[in-house]
Write a protein that holds these residues in place. Structure first.
Motif, PDB file in Angstrom:
ATOM      1  N   GLU A 201       0.861  -1.218  -0.155  1.00 10.17           N
ATOM      2  CA  GLU A 201       0.018  -0.164   0.006  1.00 10.17           C
ATOM      3  C   GLU A 201       0.751   1.253   0.062  1.00 10.17           C
ATOM      4  OE1 GLU A 201      -3.532   1.982   2.539  1.00 10.17           O
ATOM      5  OE2 GLU A 201      -2.538   0.339   3.326  1.00 10.17           O
ATOM      6  N   ARG A 202       2.084   0.987   0.384  1.00  9.66           N
ATOM      7  CA  ARG A 202       3.093   2.269   0.661  1.00  9.66           C
ATOM      8  C   ARG A 202       3.883   2.285  -0.434  1.00  9.66           C
ATOM      9  NH1 ARG A 202       4.116   2.741   7.106  1.00  9.66           N
ATOM     10  NH2 ARG A 202       1.819   2.761   7.793  1.00  9.66           N
ATOM     11  N   LEU A 203       4.559   1.334  -1.066  1.00 11.53           N
ATOM     12  CA  LEU A 203       5.526   1.242  -1.980  1.00 11.53           C
ATOM     13  C   LEU A 203       5.162   0.819  -3.461  1.00 11.53           C
ATOM     14  CD1 LEU A 203       8.646   1.212  -2.475  1.00 11.53           C
ATOM     15  CD2 LEU A 203       8.788  -1.041  -1.995  1.00 11.53           C
ATOM     16  N   SER A 238      15.645   2.093 -16.934  1.00 11.27           N
ATOM     17  CA  SER A 238      15.264   2.902 -15.895  1.00 11.27           C
ATOM     18  C   SER A 238      14.569   2.392 -14.749  1.00 11.27           C
ATOM     19  CB  SER A 238      14.442   4.186 -16.241  1.00 11.27           C
ATOM     20  OG  SER A 238      13.082   3.439 -16.714  1.00 11.27           O
ATOM     21  N   LEU A 239      14.742   2.766 -13.394  1.00  9.13           N
ATOM     22  CA  LEU A 239      13.951   2.284 -12.021  1.00  9.13           C
ATOM     23  C   LEU A 239      13.537   3.277 -11.165  1.00  9.13           C
ATOM     24  CD1 LEU A 239      13.083  -0.286 -10.600  1.00  9.13           C
ATOM     25  CD2 LEU A 239      15.477  -0.370  -9.568  1.00  9.13           C
ATOM     26  N   TRP A 240      12.385   3.439 -10.840  1.00  7.81           N
ATOM     27  CA  TRP A 240      11.836   4.453  -9.971  1.00  7.81           C
ATOM     28  C   TRP A 240      11.010   3.798  -9.052  1.00  7.81           C
ATOM     29  CZ3 TRP A 240      12.652   9.220  -9.303  1.00  7.81           C
ATOM     30  CH2 TRP A 240      11.703  10.109  -8.550  1.00  7.81           C
ATOM     31  N   ALA A 241      11.144   4.352  -7.818  1.00  6.06           N
ATOM     32  CA  ALA A 241      10.450   3.858  -6.657  1.00  6.06           C
ATOM     33  C   ALA A 241       9.870   5.012  -5.872  1.00  6.06           C
ATOM     34  CB  ALA A 241      11.120   3.031  -5.600  1.00  6.06           C
ATOM     35  N   LEU A 253       3.194  12.389   3.362  1.00  7.61           N
ATOM     36  CA  LEU A 253       4.653  12.444   3.068  1.00  7.61           C
ATOM     37  C   LEU A 253       4.875  11.379   1.886  1.00  7.61           C
ATOM     38  CD1 LEU A 253       7.329  13.809   2.831  1.00  7.61           C
ATOM     39  CD2 LEU A 253       8.239  12.376   4.906  1.00  7.61           C
ATOM     40  N   ALA A 254       5.459  11.663   0.881  1.00  7.74           N
ATOM     41  CA  ALA A 254       5.838  10.552  -0.151  1.00  7.74           C
ATOM     42  C   ALA A 254       7.604  10.980  -0.582  1.00  7.74           C
ATOM     43  CB  ALA A 254       5.034  10.674  -1.177  1.00  7.74           C
ATOM     44  N   LEU A 255       8.298   9.970  -0.554  1.00  5.67           N
ATOM     45  CA  LEU A 255       9.463  10.211  -1.007  1.00  5.67           C
ATOM     46  C   LEU A 255       9.906   9.180  -2.212  1.00  5.67           C
ATOM     47  CD1 LEU A 255      11.612  10.286   2.390  1.00  5.67           C
ATOM     48  CD2 LEU A 255      10.646  12.111   1.110  1.00  5.67           C
ATOM     49  N   GLY A 256      10.639   9.798  -3.269  1.00  6.00           N
ATOM     50  CA  GLY A 256      10.905   8.840  -4.425  1.00  6.00           C
ATOM     51  C   GLY A 256      12.364   9.045  -4.912  1.00  6.00           C
ATOM     52  N   ASP A 282      17.729  10.568 -10.021  1.00  4.61           N
ATOM     53  CA  ASP A 282      16.469  11.636  -9.882  1.00  4.61           C
ATOM     54  C   ASP A 282      16.225  11.216  -8.344  1.00  4.61           C
ATOM     55  OD1 ASP A 282      16.872  12.485 -12.543  1.00  4.61           O
ATOM     56  OD2 ASP A 282      15.478  10.998 -13.218  1.00  4.61           O
ATOM     57  N   ALA A 283      15.299  12.343  -7.915  1.00  6.60           N
ATOM     58  CA  ALA A 283      14.611  12.066  -6.725  1.00  6.60           C
ATOM     59  C   ALA A 283      13.472  13.100  -6.520  1.00  6.60           C
ATOM     60  CB  ALA A 283      15.547  12.797  -5.349  1.00  6.60           C
ATOM     61  N   MET A 284      12.575  12.757  -5.388  1.00  8.14           N
ATOM     62  CA  MET A 284      11.278  13.622  -5.453  1.00  8.14           C
ATOM     63  C   MET A 284      10.759  13.322  -3.852  1.00  8.14           C
ATOM     64  SD  MET A 284       7.777  12.746  -4.796  1.00  8.14           S
ATOM     65  CE  MET A 284       7.737  11.270  -5.277  1.00  8.14           C
ATOM     66  N   ALA A 285      10.167  14.713  -3.642  1.00  7.30           N
ATOM     67  CA  ALA A 285       9.743  14.284  -2.310  1.00  7.30           C
ATOM     68  C   ALA A 285       8.283  15.434  -2.416  1.00  7.30           C
ATOM     69  CB  ALA A 285      10.509  15.149  -1.280  1.00  7.30           C
ATOM     70  N   SER A 286       7.286  14.870  -1.483  1.00  8.74           N
ATOM     71  CA  SER A 286       5.742  15.560  -1.730  1.00  8.74           C
ATOM     72  C   SER A 286       5.191  15.572  -0.528  1.00  8.74           C
ATOM     73  CB  SER A 286       5.266  15.174  -2.907  1.00  8.74           C
ATOM     74  OG  SER A 286       4.580  13.865  -2.566  1.00  8.74           O
ATOM     75  N   TYR A 287       4.169  16.397  -0.296  1.00  4.12           N
ATOM     76  CA  TYR A 287       3.638  16.509   1.011  1.00  4.12           C
ATOM     77  C   TYR A 287       2.108  16.874   0.880  1.00  4.12           C
ATOM     78  CZ  TYR A 287       2.133  16.812   5.922  1.00  4.12           C
ATOM     79  OH  TYR A 287       1.071  16.711   7.055  1.00  4.12           O
TER      80      TYR A 287
END
Length: 330
Positions: A201-203, A238-241, A253-256, A282-287
């Motif tokens: 549910e989270r990943l 490519s790989l993205w999590a 909060l989400a981190l990628g 690459d990186a991502m952070a959202s709230y």
């Protein structure tokens, strides 16, 4: 305009034997391909008008609850008026073409969906050949693809494996001297794998791998036939999590993070200048709270300096780039 890329230089007014006490005169421009001064004959003023009209129709139908059929057609008509206001030579080009596409898929109960597709394309070009001065021919091509999609029952995700072949005619490329001309025909065969999965549910994970084998099958220049054209990487991956916090003080909060790999390519059409592979992160952070979402995205987080591609001339890739966005949904 100049027939080659021009650069600025200074012309020494004193003999070359006085390197420690030089005196420079006026500025001149040099043609890069020959390093000779630019003359009035190299400067040309072009004015181009281009119009294109396209009509298309597409239909997708499902029958017997198993088969999915896609059919489409498109008619294009274009006009290009290329006026050389320096020489007074005008080129008027009229092109038209009908292209079509089709696809067929079968839905199995176990989540497997094999499919096959075919498509054509047509791209008018409103430019002139740098060597002959004649208008470029339209770029044309066709592609077929066969593959299988799999969505396991009870699993929130899907997998796709495909093989394809793309044939392109009149591909534009730079040749010696940086002059743009057209290759005769380029054929590219490839294999592609894609996967999307919400592991928990989270990943969530997204990944892809592509292998390409490109070859110039027809060309007016013998040294290009059988070679890989420029700007075609042989491998890409490519790989993205993304991990999203649910509940607790970090709820919303989400981190990628992820990586992109681009394999070796050639910087010319004769396989004499190789462009090295590179990997970017690459990186991502959202709230998110209620209807508001704040997100921060960063590409090439290590600020890697690399050559992205070459086509006689070379271009550096984008350095670190950070963007922020604030959205409101209702």
């Amino acid at each position: 305009m100049p027939t080659g890329k021009a650069r600025s230089a200074r012309t020494p007014a004193t003999p070359p034997g006085a390197p420690y006490n030089p005196s420079y005169g006026g500025r001149v421009s040099l043609v890069t391909s020959t390093l000779r001064p630019v003359t009035d004959a190299d400067l040309q003023d072009f004015r181009t008008r281009f119009d294109q009209l396209g009509l298309y129709l597409q239909e997708q139908v499902k029958f017997d609850d198993r088969w999915v059929l896609l059919l489409g057609g498109r008619y294009d008509k274009s006009r290009a008026d290329i006026d050389n206001r320096t020489t007074g030579v005008d080129k008027n080009v009229r092109d038209e073409e009908f292209t079509w596409n089709a696809g067929l898929a079968y839905l199995f109960d176990n989540g497997l969906t094999p499919y096959f597709s075919y498509s054509e394309f047509f791209l008018p070009v409103a430019e002139v050949n740098g060597r002959t001065g004649d208008p470029f021919e339209p770029e044309e091509g066709e592609q077929w693809e066969a593959g299988i999609k799999y969505q396991p029952p009870g699993f929130d995700g899907s997998f796709n494996l495909a093989v394809f072949e793309l044939t392109q005619s009149n591909v534009r490329k730079n040749t010696s001297g940086g002059i743009q001309t057209q290759l005769g025909e380029v054929r590219t065969k490839g294999i592609e794998f894609e996967a999307v999965a919400n592991v928990t549910e989270r990943l969530s994970l997204t990944g892809s791998m592509t292998y390409l084998d490109a070859e110039t099958t027809k060309s007016p220049r013998a040294n290009e036939r059988g070679k890989t054209p420029s700007q075609v990487a042989d491998r890409m991956a490519s790989l993205w999590a993304v991990y999203t916090f649910r509940g607790g003080p970090l709820d919303g909060l989400a981190l990628g993070g992820g990586a992109r790999y681009t394999g070796n390519s050639w910087g010319d059409n004769t396989e004499t200048m190789e462009v090295p592979s590179y990997t970017l992160y690459d990186a991502m952070a959202s709230y998110s709270w209620d209807a508001i979402k704040l997100q921060l995205n960063a590409t090439n987080v290590t600020d890697k300096k690399f050559v992205a591609t070459c086509d006689y001339y070379c271009w550096y890739g984008n350095r670190r780039n950070v963007t922020a966005s604030l959205t409101y949904s209702w």
